[in-house]
Design a protein around this motif. Sequence first.
Motif, PDB file in Angstrom:
ATOM      1  N   VAL A  62       0.911  -1.364  -0.110  1.00  0.00           N
ATOM      2  CA  VAL A  62       0.384  -0.428  -0.102  1.00  0.00           C
ATOM      3  C   VAL A  62       0.430   1.220   0.042  1.00  0.00           C
ATOM      4  O   VAL A  62       0.991   2.239  -0.530  1.00  0.00           O
ATOM      5  N   THR A  63       1.899   1.172   1.196  1.00  0.00           N
ATOM      6  CA  THR A  63       2.962   2.456   0.800  1.00  0.00           C
ATOM      7  C   THR A  63       3.612   2.404  -0.666  1.00  0.00           C
ATOM      8  O   THR A  63       3.881   4.348  -1.304  1.00  0.00           O
ATOM      9  N   VAL A  64       3.445   1.706  -1.225  1.00  0.00           N
ATOM     10  CA  VAL A  64       4.491   1.727  -2.526  1.00  0.00           C
ATOM     11  C   VAL A  64       4.165   2.384  -3.399  1.00  0.00           C
ATOM     12  O   VAL A  64       3.408   2.974  -4.380  1.00  0.00           O
ATOM     13  N   GLU A  65       2.189   1.732  -3.242  1.00  0.00           N
ATOM     14  CA  GLU A  65       1.302   2.464  -4.165  1.00  0.00           C
ATOM     15  C   GLU A  65       0.789   3.696  -3.998  1.00  0.00           C
ATOM     16  O   GLU A  65       0.697   4.413  -5.277  1.00  0.00           O
ATOM     17  N   TRP A  66       0.880   4.185  -2.587  1.00  0.00           N
ATOM     18  CA  TRP A  66       0.720   5.151  -2.471  1.00  0.00           C
ATOM     19  C   TRP A  66       2.288   6.445  -3.465  1.00  0.00           C
ATOM     20  O   TRP A  66       2.277   7.292  -3.550  1.00  0.00           O
ATOM     21  N   LEU A  67       3.534   6.187  -2.792  1.00  0.00           N
ATOM     22  CA  LEU A  67       4.771   6.794  -4.308  1.00  0.00           C
ATOM     23  C   LEU A  67       4.621   6.488  -5.450  1.00  0.00           C
ATOM     24  O   LEU A  67       5.000   7.714  -6.136  1.00  0.00           O
ATOM     25  N   PHE A  68       4.056   5.245  -6.048  1.00  0.00           N
ATOM     26  CA  PHE A  68       3.775   5.397  -6.901  1.00  0.00           C
ATOM     27  C   PHE A  68       2.796   6.299  -7.671  1.00  0.00           C
ATOM     28  O   PHE A  68       3.068   7.239  -8.429  1.00  0.00           O
ATOM     29  N   GLY A  69       2.263   6.805  -7.008  1.00  0.00           N
ATOM     30  CA  GLY A  69       0.764   8.018  -7.200  1.00  0.00           C
ATOM     31  C   GLY A  69       1.441   8.875  -7.042  1.00  0.00           C
ATOM     32  O   GLY A  69       0.895   9.905  -7.797  1.00  0.00           O
ATOM     33  N   ASP A  70       2.089   9.629  -6.360  1.00  0.00           N
ATOM     34  CA  ASP A  70       2.563  10.460  -5.864  1.00  0.00           C
ATOM     35  C   ASP A  70       3.506  10.285  -6.968  1.00  0.00           C
ATOM     36  O   ASP A  70       4.082  11.811  -7.453  1.00  0.00           O
ATOM     37  N   ILE A  71       4.027  10.110  -7.340  1.00  0.00           N
ATOM     38  CA  ILE A  71       5.487   9.974  -8.324  1.00  0.00           C
ATOM     39  C   ILE A  71       5.041  10.307  -9.794  1.00  0.00           C
ATOM     40  O   ILE A  71       5.118  11.883 -10.622  1.00  0.00           O
ATOM     41  N   ASP A  79       6.543  11.535 -20.711  1.00  0.00           N
ATOM     42  CA  ASP A  79       5.757  10.458 -21.394  1.00  0.00           C
ATOM     43  C   ASP A  79       5.808   9.652 -20.830  1.00  0.00           C
ATOM     44  O   ASP A  79       5.961   9.464 -20.336  1.00  0.00           O
ATOM     45  N   PHE A  80       4.038   9.088 -20.459  1.00  0.00           N
ATOM     46  CA  PHE A  80       3.951   7.716 -19.079  1.00  0.00           C
ATOM     47  C   PHE A  80       4.997   6.747 -19.572  1.00  0.00           C
ATOM     48  O   PHE A  80       5.034   6.408 -18.840  1.00  0.00           O
ATOM     49  N   LYS A  81       5.215   6.009 -21.163  1.00  0.00           N
ATOM     50  CA  LYS A  81       6.551   5.319 -20.723  1.00  0.00           C
ATOM     51  C   LYS A  81       7.976   4.886 -20.334  1.00  0.00           C
ATOM     52  O   LYS A  81       7.530   4.597 -19.573  1.00  0.00           O
ATOM     53  N   LYS A  82       8.650   7.057 -20.397  1.00  0.00           N
ATOM     54  CA  LYS A  82       9.642   7.283 -19.370  1.00  0.00           C
ATOM     55  C   LYS A  82       9.170   6.916 -18.114  1.00  0.00           C
ATOM     56  O   LYS A  82       9.305   6.318 -17.549  1.00  0.00           O
ATOM     57  N   LEU A  83       8.323   7.958 -17.757  1.00  0.00           N
ATOM     58  CA  LEU A  83       7.143   8.065 -16.037  1.00  0.00           C
ATOM     59  C   LEU A  83       7.375   6.711 -15.600  1.00  0.00           C
ATOM     60  O   LEU A  83       7.536   6.303 -14.912  1.00  0.00           O
ATOM     61  N   LEU A  84       6.532   5.447 -16.119  1.00  0.00           N
ATOM     62  CA  LEU A  84       6.425   4.276 -16.018  1.00  0.00           C
ATOM     63  C   LEU A  84       8.408   3.608 -15.164  1.00  0.00           C
ATOM     64  O   LEU A  84       7.998   2.576 -14.984  1.00  0.00           O
ATOM     65  N   PHE A  85       8.953   3.838 -16.908  1.00  0.00           N
ATOM     66  CA  PHE A  85       9.855   3.052 -16.240  1.00  0.00           C
ATOM     67  C   PHE A  85      10.724   3.530 -15.174  1.00  0.00           C
ATOM     68  O   PHE A  85      11.499   2.555 -14.410  1.00  0.00           O
ATOM     69  N   VAL A  86      10.719   5.069 -14.796  1.00  0.00           N
ATOM     70  CA  VAL A  86      11.390   5.633 -14.334  1.00  0.00           C
ATOM     71  C   VAL A  86      11.069   5.177 -12.817  1.00  0.00           C
ATOM     72  O   VAL A  86      11.739   4.937 -11.327  1.00  0.00           O
ATOM     73  N   THR A  87       9.382   4.816 -13.002  1.00  0.00           N
ATOM     74  CA  THR A  87       8.203   4.319 -11.389  1.00  0.00           C
ATOM     75  C   THR A  87       8.549   3.391 -10.927  1.00  0.00           C
ATOM     76  O   THR A  87       9.578   3.177  -9.814  1.00  0.00           O
ATOM     77  N   SER A  88       8.934   2.430 -11.673  1.00  0.00           N
ATOM     78  CA  SER A  88       9.276   1.308 -11.606  1.00  0.00           C
ATOM     79  C   SER A  88      11.026   1.023 -11.154  1.00  0.00           C
ATOM     80  O   SER A  88      10.940   0.099 -10.841  1.00  0.00           O
ATOM     81  N   ILE A  89      11.794   1.949 -11.164  1.00  0.00           N
ATOM     82  CA  ILE A  89      13.255   1.710 -10.817  1.00  0.00           C
ATOM     83  C   ILE A  89      13.206   2.140  -9.864  1.00  0.00           C
ATOM     84  O   ILE A  89      13.918   1.813  -8.863  1.00  0.00           O
ATOM     85  N   ILE A  90      12.392   3.178  -9.235  1.00  0.00           N
ATOM     86  CA  ILE A  90      12.285   3.852  -8.048  1.00  0.00           C
ATOM     87  C   ILE A  90      11.670   2.403  -6.632  1.00  0.00           C
ATOM     88  O   ILE A  90      11.922   2.280  -5.720  1.00  0.00           O
ATOM     89  N   MET A  91      10.017   1.544  -8.112  1.00  0.00           N
ATOM     90  CA  MET A  91       9.987   1.042  -6.717  1.00  0.00           C
ATOM     91  C   MET A  91      11.229   0.047  -6.315  1.00  0.00           C
ATOM     92  O   MET A  91      10.922  -0.461  -5.227  1.00  0.00           O
ATOM     93  N   ILE A  92      11.580  -0.073  -7.364  1.00  0.00           N
ATOM     94  CA  ILE A  92      12.447  -1.817  -7.428  1.00  0.00           C
ATOM     95  C   ILE A  92      12.981  -1.478  -6.503  1.00  0.00           C
ATOM     96  O   ILE A  92      13.978  -2.132  -5.371  1.00  0.00           O
ATOM     97  N   SER A  93      13.885  -0.351  -6.443  1.00  0.00           N
ATOM     98  CA  SER A  93      14.780   0.686  -5.182  1.00  0.00           C
ATOM     99  C   SER A  93      14.349   0.240  -3.690  1.00  0.00           C
ATOM    100  O   SER A  93      14.937  -0.777  -2.557  1.00  0.00           O
ATOM    101  N   ILE A  94      13.371   0.755  -3.612  1.00  0.00           N
ATOM    102  CA  ILE A  94      12.805   0.741  -2.490  1.00  0.00           C
ATOM    103  C   ILE A  94      11.995  -1.522  -1.918  1.00  0.00           C
ATOM    104  O   ILE A  94      13.008  -1.301  -0.847  1.00  0.00           O
ATOM    105  N   VAL A  95      11.393  -1.283  -3.312  1.00  0.00           N
ATOM    106  CA  VAL A  95      11.261  -3.122  -2.751  1.00  0.00           C
ATOM    107  C   VAL A  95      12.152  -3.788  -1.922  1.00  0.00           C
ATOM    108  O   VAL A  95      12.596  -4.934  -1.378  1.00  0.00           O
TER     109      VAL A  95
END
Length: 107
Positions: A62-71, A79-95
Amino acid sequence: MLIDSNLLQELERNAFSLTGQPMSIYGDPSYPLRLQLQAPIRHGVLTPMMEQYNFDMSSFRVTVEWLFGDIINDFKFLDFKKLLFVTSIIMISIVLGQQNYNSSIFK
């Protein structure tokens, strides 16, 4: 979306700790279970430790999903595809930071 992202292939190639142990990310229950892609335990009789794992990881998710929404809200101009990639990298780092927690649950 998982197939299009090539995330699973990248994890299989690169998600290892400095000591060579595989690292994994925690995903939605609908994703396929792989060494590098974990999900809630959902089959069979769950032990109290397994139930605690599901509870703890659900709270973290849930915390990660909140972060995803904030980003997404903070970077709407990208660009959405670039945003998705950047967000995925950030989330992977957190996880990946949770990897030590995950591995200690099943010892």
